[in-house]
Design an enzyme around this catalytic site. Structure first.
Site, PDB file in Angstrom:
ATOM      1  N   CYS A 190       0.988  -0.375  -0.203  1.00 38.32           N
ATOM      2  CA  CYS A 190      -0.283   0.030   0.155  1.00 38.32           C
ATOM      3  C   CYS A 190       0.684   1.163   0.288  1.00 38.32           C
ATOM      4  CB  CYS A 190      -0.836   0.222   1.339  1.00 38.32           C
ATOM      5  SG  CYS A 190      -1.726   1.897   1.340  1.00 38.32           S
ATOM      6  N   ASP A 197       0.137  -6.078  -0.342  1.00 41.07           N
ATOM      7  CA  ASP A 197      -0.923  -6.479  -1.265  1.00 41.07           C
ATOM      8  C   ASP A 197      -0.440  -7.597  -1.995  1.00 41.07           C
ATOM      9  OD1 ASP A 197      -2.833  -4.513  -0.742  1.00 41.07           O
ATOM     10  OD2 ASP A 197      -1.484  -3.033  -1.785  1.00 41.07           O
ATOM     11  N   ARG A 258      -9.246  -7.216   0.921  1.00 43.88           N
ATOM     12  CA  ARG A 258      -8.619  -7.067   2.110  1.00 43.88           C
ATOM     13  C   ARG A 258     -10.003  -5.521   2.983  1.00 43.88           C
ATOM     14  NH1 ARG A 258      -3.690  -3.070   2.217  1.00 43.88           N
ATOM     15  NH2 ARG A 258      -2.837  -5.383   2.661  1.00 43.88           N
TER      16      ARG A 258
END
Length: 282
Positions: A190, A197, A258
């Site tokens: 991120c 990620d 997420r």
């Protein structure tokens, strides 16, 4: 770190900050990030982009109340056009969806229209939304990326810092090939929080053959790279187009979810049609 990580356009984001959760509808929770932040350094201009595509979102934690107060649940499918001024920041999207939880809506279409309107306003671009009842999706098989997986190579890697060096002289021969390559080793971080990620990527191209070892090394070099999902996909597309110069190119990544959301961006300069079935890690 990306050159724009400290840009003032990112300063107001709730991402990486302690926030309160609201359970009554509030469209102001949505926050956009200008696509120009990563496109400008790549030399990509809005009026002359080398690709088309969408950001496909799946909403797994979507719930609201019907007119009588009975909770409703759905899985949402959102497609955000590549021409939008902004991408949608994912934490703000999650907070916005939470604001539906104790809000009454007259019917499902009102929910869909509300989502479409608010997301379009935030993104400043075209957005389409579809809502699915759970029984419409039950029994849906796990999908997979068609193509040749390049992950099982017996190579030594000791550099995980992003570089395009691996793509220099990465094509060979004059013969034009048409192939689809897949890797499940894509990992970036991120832009703001640096949380990992995880994604799978499909690269479909027509042109001089790309060296698979060099391509894999390039993809692995994202492991310490900090950028949003959409930005990574556009960077990969741009780098492959620049260094490998294929006639046709499509890049599609599906990231793990997420906060009840997964993001699946694709970019192409051909007639690519992405599969929207979730992968095994999604």
């Amino acid at each position: 770190m990306s050159s724009y990580a400290n840009h003032q356009a990112l300063a107001g984001l709730t991402l990486g900050k302690s926030t309160d959760y609201r359970d009554t509808y509030d469209a102001s929770l949505l926050q956009g990030v200008p696509r120009s932040l990563n496109r400008d350094p790549l030399g990509l201009k809005a009026d002359n982009l080398p690709f088309h595509g969408t950001d496909i979102w799946t909403l797994y934690e979507l719930s609201w109340l019907n007119a009588k107060g009975l909770p409703q649940v759905a899985v949402g499918h959102v497609e955000l056009d590549y021409t939008s001024v902004n991408l949608i920041e994912s934490k703000s999207f999650k907070l916005y969806l939470n604001s539906f939880n104790q809000t009454r809506f007259n019917n499902w279409d009102e929910v869909r229209q509300t989502l479409e309107r608010d997301l379009s306003t935030c993104a400043q671009g075209k957005v389409s939304v579809a809502l699915y009842r759970l029984d419409e999706l039950e029994g849906q098989p796990i999908g997979h990326f068609n193509g040749t997986c390049i992950d099982d190579q017996d190579i030594t890697i000791d550099n995980y810092e992003f570089t395009t060096d691996y793509l220099e002289n990465a094509t060979s021969g004059e013969k034009v090939v048409e192939e689809t390559l897949v890797s499940h080793l894509l990992k970036s971080n991120c832009l703001i929080t640096h949380q990992p990620d995880w994604g799978s990527i499909q690269i479909q191209y027509r042109g001089r053959q790309i060296d698979r070892e060099k391509l894999l090394r390039y993809l692995v070099s994202f492991r310490h790279h900090n950028e949003f999902h959409e930005q990574c996909v556009e960077r990969i597309f741009n780098d492959l187009l620049r260094f490998c110069q294929p006639e046709k190119l499509s890049v599609y990544a599906r990231y793990t979810r997420r906060g009840g959301l997964d993001i699946n961006p694709w970019r192409s300069n051909s007639d690519f049609v992405p599969s929207t079935t979730r992968l095994v890690r999604q």
